[in-house]
Design a protein around this motif. Structure first.
Motif, PDB file in Angstrom:
ATOM      1  N   THR A 101       0.688  -1.243   0.195  1.00  6.75           N
ATOM      2  CA  THR A 101       0.012  -0.150  -0.121  1.00  6.75           C
ATOM      3  C   THR A 101       0.714   1.264  -0.139  1.00  6.75           C
ATOM      4  O   THR A 101       2.060   1.251   0.527  1.00  6.75           O
ATOM      5  N   LEU A 102       0.208   2.451  -0.492  1.00  8.82           N
ATOM      6  CA  LEU A 102       0.872   3.618  -0.591  1.00  8.82           C
ATOM      7  C   LEU A 102       1.047   4.349   0.750  1.00  8.82           C
ATOM      8  O   LEU A 102       2.234   4.670   1.107  1.00  8.82           O
ATOM      9  N   ARG A 103       0.100   3.703   1.779  1.00  7.26           N
ATOM     10  CA  ARG A 103       0.335   4.149   3.144  1.00  7.26           C
ATOM     11  C   ARG A 103       1.508   3.618   3.678  1.00  7.26           C
ATOM     12  O   ARG A 103       2.423   4.332   4.475  1.00  7.26           O
ATOM     13  N   ALA A 104       1.897   2.354   3.433  1.00  7.93           N
ATOM     14  CA  ALA A 104       2.805   1.812   4.226  1.00  7.93           C
ATOM     15  C   ALA A 104       4.296   2.287   3.400  1.00  7.93           C
ATOM     16  O   ALA A 104       5.155   2.470   4.311  1.00  7.93           O
ATOM     17  N   ALA A 106       4.623   5.402   2.291  1.00  2.24           N
ATOM     18  CA  ALA A 106       4.752   6.794   2.965  1.00  2.24           C
ATOM     19  C   ALA A 106       5.189   6.741   4.415  1.00  2.24           C
ATOM     20  O   ALA A 106       6.032   7.573   4.823  1.00  2.24           O
ATOM     21  N   ALA A 107       4.913   5.789   5.019  1.00  5.26           N
ATOM     22  CA  ALA A 107       5.304   5.730   6.491  1.00  5.26           C
ATOM     23  C   ALA A 107       6.588   5.589   6.872  1.00  5.26           C
ATOM     24  O   ALA A 107       7.092   6.111   7.796  1.00  5.26           O
TER      25      ALA A 107
END
Length: 210
Positions: A101-104, A106-107
């Motif tokens: 995921t993009l969230r992972a 970006a994190a």
């Protein structure tokens, strides 16, 4: 020219050799014998190795000008650089697949070992895009200036390797031959003015004596 000599001098044979590790990894990934996470390290390491080899060609040419084996490498330097970018792109694709995921993504983007990898790839993009005769003819002198970006890209790659793997020794062991060749090249360059000064001094003394 014999068959073996034709293979030795063929750029297609050299490209096939550079592609061999990728073919093995792709077969392992497609056959279920390896996961994206497992292939992250090998693709990144091959990208770094081919980058190092491409960078080593320049000091080798300065240290052993006219050597046939150096000329052979010089004619293949561009292919080494393109191969480095291709393995780096595969490394990125596997990283994105593994993170899911993009969230992972970006994190952890601002972690030192991560953003340096992104930055190195960003610098590689214009180099790969202009690694052809048409771009070199169009850019002229600017082509050489643009391709100096490979040096900060190499430094970023080194930092990325050190902090992602938390292994200083392995990273430095790979980059040490390049550092040694560059040091020898710089030392040889610095000696040239001294030699020219000595020749001029001898010439001046000869003129005074005569």
């Amino acid at each position: 020219m014999g068959g073996l000599a034709r293979v030795w001098h063929s750029p297609y044979a050299f490209m096939a050799l550079l592609s061999l590790p990728a073919a093995v990894m792709a077969a392992a990934l497609g056959g279920g014998g390896a996961s994206a996470q497992r292939l992250l390290d090998p693709t990144g390491e091959f990208a770094a190795r081919f980058l190092i080899l491409a960078l080593m060609v320049t000091p080798l040419g300065r240290l052993w000008p006219g050597a046939r084996w150096v000329g052979w490498l010089l004619r293949r330097r561009r292919m080494l650089g393109v191969a480095a970018f291709a393995y780096a792109a595969a490394h990125l694709a596997l990283y994105v697949k593994d993170m899911e995921t993009l969230r992972a993504i970006a994190a952890e983007f601002w972690v030192l070992g991560i953003w340096t990898g992104w930055a190195a790839l960003l610098l590689f993009l214009p180099l790969a895009a202009t690694s052809n005769d048409a771009a070199q003819a169009w850019l002229k002198r600017r082509w050489a200036q643009l391709h100096r970006l490979v040096y900060p890209a190499a430094i970023l790659t080194l930092v990325h390797w050190i902090f992602v793997h938390n292994n200083l020794i392995a990273a430095l062991a790979h980059f040490a031959p390049l550092a040694l060749l560059e040091a020898l090249r710089i030392a040889k360059t610095l000696k040239r003015p001294n030699a020219n000064t000595a020749r001029r001094s001898r010439g001046a003394v000869t003129e005074r004596i005569s």
